[in-house]
Design a protein around this motif. Structure first.
Motif, PDB file in Angstrom:
ATOM      1  N   GLY A   1       0.396   4.053   0.962  1.00  0.00           N
ATOM      2  CA  GLY A   1      -0.292   2.608   0.913  1.00  0.00           C
ATOM      3  C   GLY A   1      -0.097   1.772  -0.242  1.00  0.00           C
ATOM      4  N   HIS A   2       0.126   2.922  -1.426  1.00  0.00           N
ATOM      5  CA  HIS A   2      -0.086   1.854  -3.200  1.00  0.00           C
ATOM      6  C   HIS A   2       1.897   1.006  -2.593  1.00  0.00           C
ATOM      7  CE1 HIS A   2      -3.300   3.057  -4.834  1.00  0.00           C
ATOM      8  NE2 HIS A   2      -3.310   4.147  -4.474  1.00  0.00           N
ATOM      9  N   HIS A   3       2.232   0.299  -3.938  1.00  0.00           N
ATOM     10  CA  HIS A   3       3.512  -0.376  -4.138  1.00  0.00           C
ATOM     11  C   HIS A   3       3.674  -0.947  -2.580  1.00  0.00           C
ATOM     12  CE1 HIS A   3       3.004   1.185  -7.641  1.00  0.00           C
ATOM     13  NE2 HIS A   3       3.218   2.050  -7.228  1.00  0.00           N
ATOM     14  N   PRO A   4       3.171  -1.847  -1.852  1.00  0.00           N
ATOM     15  CA  PRO A   4       3.372  -2.157   0.008  1.00  0.00           C
ATOM     16  C   PRO A   4       4.742  -2.995  -0.109  1.00  0.00           C
ATOM     17  CG  PRO A   4       1.612  -3.173  -1.506  1.00  0.00           C
ATOM     18  CD  PRO A   4       1.647  -2.998  -2.513  1.00  0.00           C
ATOM     19  N   VAL A   5       5.851  -3.430  -0.734  1.00  0.00           N
ATOM     20  CA  VAL A   5       6.753  -3.101  -0.411  1.00  0.00           C
ATOM     21  C   VAL A   5       7.884  -2.303  -0.525  1.00  0.00           C
ATOM     22  CG1 VAL A   5       9.369  -4.530  -1.420  1.00  0.00           C
ATOM     23  CG2 VAL A   5       7.142  -5.710  -1.345  1.00  0.00           C
ATOM     24  N   LEU A   6       7.492  -1.652  -1.507  1.00  0.00           N
ATOM     25  CA  LEU A   6       8.025   0.026  -1.341  1.00  0.00           C
ATOM     26  C   LEU A   6       7.746   1.046   0.435  1.00  0.00           C
ATOM     27  CD1 LEU A   6       7.278   1.663  -4.320  1.00  0.00           C
ATOM     28  CD2 LEU A   6       9.751   0.451  -3.310  1.00  0.00           C
ATOM     29  N   ALA A   7       6.556   0.469   0.928  1.00  0.00           N
ATOM     30  CA  ALA A   7       5.762   1.197   1.927  1.00  0.00           C
ATOM     31  C   ALA A   7       6.205   0.653   2.748  1.00  0.00           C
ATOM     32  CB  ALA A   7       4.291   1.094   1.352  1.00  0.00           C
TER      33      ALA A   7
ATOM     34  N   GLY B   1      -6.749   7.213   2.610  1.00  0.00           N
ATOM     35  CA  GLY B   1      -7.751   7.345   2.603  1.00  0.00           C
ATOM     36  C   GLY B   1      -8.652   6.588   2.583  1.00  0.00           C
ATOM     37  N   SER B   2      -8.337   5.353   1.757  1.00  0.00           N
ATOM     38  CA  SER B   2      -8.956   3.993   2.162  1.00  0.00           C
ATOM     39  C   SER B   2      -8.381   3.005   3.014  1.00  0.00           C
ATOM     40  CB  SER B   2      -9.581   3.770   0.747  1.00  0.00           C
ATOM     41  OG  SER B   2      -8.688   3.725  -0.189  1.00  0.00           O
ATOM     42  N   TRP B   3      -9.036   1.860   3.035  1.00  0.00           N
ATOM     43  CA  TRP B   3      -8.024   0.701   3.561  1.00  0.00           C
ATOM     44  C   TRP B   3      -7.575   0.098   3.299  1.00  0.00           C
ATOM     45  CZ3 TRP B   3      -6.223  -0.729   8.004  1.00  0.00           C
ATOM     46  CH2 TRP B   3      -5.901  -1.823   7.991  1.00  0.00           C
ATOM     47  N   ARG B   4      -6.582   0.080   3.349  1.00  0.00           N
ATOM     48  CA  ARG B   4      -5.591  -0.965   2.718  1.00  0.00           C
ATOM     49  C   ARG B   4      -5.003  -2.131   3.442  1.00  0.00           C
ATOM     50  NH1 ARG B   4      -4.758   0.654  -2.595  1.00  0.00           N
ATOM     51  NH2 ARG B   4      -5.922   2.758  -2.961  1.00  0.00           N
ATOM     52  N   PRO B   5      -4.929  -3.327   3.515  1.00  0.00           N
ATOM     53  CA  PRO B   5      -4.155  -4.443   3.870  1.00  0.00           C
ATOM     54  C   PRO B   5      -2.987  -4.474   4.298  1.00  0.00           C
ATOM     55  CG  PRO B   5      -5.823  -5.702   2.772  1.00  0.00           C
ATOM     56  CD  PRO B   5      -5.272  -4.118   2.279  1.00  0.00           C
ATOM     57  N   VAL B   6      -2.133  -3.362   3.618  1.00  0.00           N
ATOM     58  CA  VAL B   6      -0.833  -3.285   3.960  1.00  0.00           C
ATOM     59  C   VAL B   6      -0.524  -1.925   5.377  1.00  0.00           C
ATOM     60  CG1 VAL B   6      -0.377  -0.962   2.442  1.00  0.00           C
ATOM     61  CG2 VAL B   6       1.392  -2.249   3.104  1.00  0.00           C
ATOM     62  N   PHE B   7      -1.993  -0.708   5.703  1.00  0.00           N
ATOM     63  CA  PHE B   7      -1.966  -0.191   6.572  1.00  0.00           C
ATOM     64  C   PHE B   7      -1.555  -0.855   7.715  1.00  0.00           C
ATOM     65  CE2 PHE B   7      -3.890   2.759   4.083  1.00  0.00           C
ATOM     66  CZ  PHE B   7      -3.166   3.131   3.545  1.00  0.00           C
ATOM     67  N   ALA B   8      -1.763  -2.287   8.396  1.00  0.00           N
ATOM     68  CA  ALA B   8      -1.935  -3.009   9.186  1.00  0.00           C
ATOM     69  C   ALA B   8      -0.028  -3.266  10.006  1.00  0.00           C
ATOM     70  CB  ALA B   8      -2.002  -3.990   9.532  1.00  0.00           C
TER      71      ALA B   8
ATOM     72  N   ALA C   1      -3.806  10.124   8.295  1.00  0.00           N
ATOM     73  CA  ALA C   1      -4.209  10.760   8.724  1.00  0.00           C
ATOM     74  C   ALA C   1      -5.264   9.688   7.202  1.00  0.00           C
ATOM     75  CB  ALA C   1      -4.489  12.290   7.279  1.00  0.00           C
ATOM     76  N   CYS C   2      -7.132   9.705   7.686  1.00  0.00           N
ATOM     77  CA  CYS C   2      -8.093   9.278   7.078  1.00  0.00           C
ATOM     78  C   CYS C   2      -9.253  10.057   6.571  1.00  0.00           C
ATOM     79  CB  CYS C   2      -8.607   8.424   8.070  1.00  0.00           C
ATOM     80  SG  CYS C   2      -7.989   7.394   9.353  1.00  0.00           S
ATOM     81  N   SER C   3      -9.799   9.647   5.790  1.00  0.00           N
ATOM     82  CA  SER C   3     -11.149  10.438   5.381  1.00  0.00           C
ATOM     83  C   SER C   3     -12.149   9.832   5.822  1.00  0.00           C
ATOM     84  CB  SER C   3     -11.189   9.928   3.721  1.00  0.00           C
ATOM     85  OG  SER C   3     -11.668   8.839   3.735  1.00  0.00           O
TER      86      SER C   3
ATOM     87  N   ARG D   1     -12.776   3.114   5.849  1.00  0.00           N
ATOM     88  CA  ARG D   1     -13.746   1.928   6.726  1.00  0.00           C
ATOM     89  C   ARG D   1     -12.987   1.160   7.736  1.00  0.00           C
ATOM     90  NH1 ARG D   1     -17.726   3.769   3.974  1.00  0.00           N
ATOM     91  NH2 ARG D   1     -17.703   3.530   2.069  1.00  0.00           N
ATOM     92  N   HIS D   2     -12.033   1.293   8.048  1.00  0.00           N
ATOM     93  CA  HIS D   2     -11.196   0.987   9.305  1.00  0.00           C
ATOM     94  C   HIS D   2     -11.671   1.875  10.629  1.00  0.00           C
ATOM     95  CE1 HIS D   2      -9.202  -2.273  11.716  1.00  0.00           C
ATOM     96  NE2 HIS D   2      -8.064  -2.108  12.315  1.00  0.00           N
TER      97      HIS D   2
END
Length: 264
Positions: A131-137, A152-159, A169-171, A175-176
């Motif tokens: 989920g880091h580097h959203p364009v690549l992701a 591991g933690s919510w990032r807006p790009v996950f949507a 795979a979440c921890s 938070r979502h």
């Protein structure tokens, strides 16, 4: 081949007897420098287990970047640097470890924006995204044959990524709400507690065997790397999770950023 896409950092790891308080100095008992970041650590784990692994990340030409590249190279990970022309320092994390406790100060990727390399992303049997580097992701998600998401933690790009995922795979700290994640397999880890997962609307769990944990840093990354490896090897979901649990157990029973790999 496994393709990992996401964060790579320089990890400065200090080991101390206890976490220091405010305005307190502490003498480190040991010090390490290693590549870090969820995608990078997962890539090292999958490579140690025997898979060919390529990591697409953003490092740049700053001298600190060679610390990342050399560590990944020494552990069998091929690196594609989407920020090769950048002279800015790479992400750096300072990690203070005292037994099971740790304190992390990290800039992660900051506001760094990187585009997909001109040659595109390599083809892979399985792709892991953190989920880091959203364009690549997003580009990696859209092109993946099989996609595992380290959430591991919510990032807006996950949507934008979850609709393409085979496994999310979440921890337990995610938070979502896990039941709002739309994927064929949703996995939730609970540290030493059972790993739960939902497949086709059916919930299951696997017990995590007790171990004498000495260091928990990177355990989640090891879990995700081993899960990606096992799925790449065509393991069924329950067997893949059992392997991920085993590898994470090895990780936490050995101190050090990389020494534990010898015990796989």
């Amino acid at each position: 081949m496994i393709l990992c896409v996401g964060l790579a950092t320089v990890d400065l790891i200090y080991r101390v007897d206890r976490i220091p308080g405010a305005d307190e100095k502490a003498q480190a008992t040991a010090f390490e420098v290693a590549a870090g970041g969820p995608a990078a650590n997962a890539a090292v784990t999958a490579a140690a287990l025997g898979a060919p692994v390529t990591l697409v990340t953003a490092i740049g030409s700053h001298p600190l970047g060679e610390l990342i590249r050399s560590d990944l190279r020494n552990h069998g990970v091929l690196v594609i640097d989407a920020a090769a022309s950048s002279g800015a320092p790479p992400p750096v994390s300072s990690i203070v470890v005292a037994g099971h406790e740790r304190t992390i100060i990290s800039r992660n990727a900051g506001e760094l924006q990187v585009a997909v390399p001109g040659e595109g992303l390599p083809d892979a049997e399985l792709t892991l995204i953190d989920g880091h580097h959203p364009v690549l992701a997003v580009a990696a998600a859209k092109s993946a044959r099989r996609l595992v998401v380290d959430a591991g933690s919510w990032r807006p790009v996950f949507a934008d990524i979850f609709p393409y995922a085979e496994v999310v795979a979440c921890s337990a700290a995610f938070r979502h709400p896990a039941d709002a994640v739309d994927a064929p397999h949703v996995v939730v880890t609970h540290g030493p507690g059972p790993v739960t997962w939902t497949s086709g609307g059916v919930s299951r769990s696997l017990t995590v065997p007790p171990v004498d944990a000495v260091e928990t840093s990177g355990a989640g990354d090891a879990f995700h790397g081993a899960l990606a490896f096992a799925l790449h090897e065509q393991s069924a979901m329950d067997a893949a999770l059992a392997e991920a649990i085993r590898v994470a157990g090895v990780r936490v029973t050995h101190p050090g950023a990389r020494e534990w790999l010898a015990f796989l």
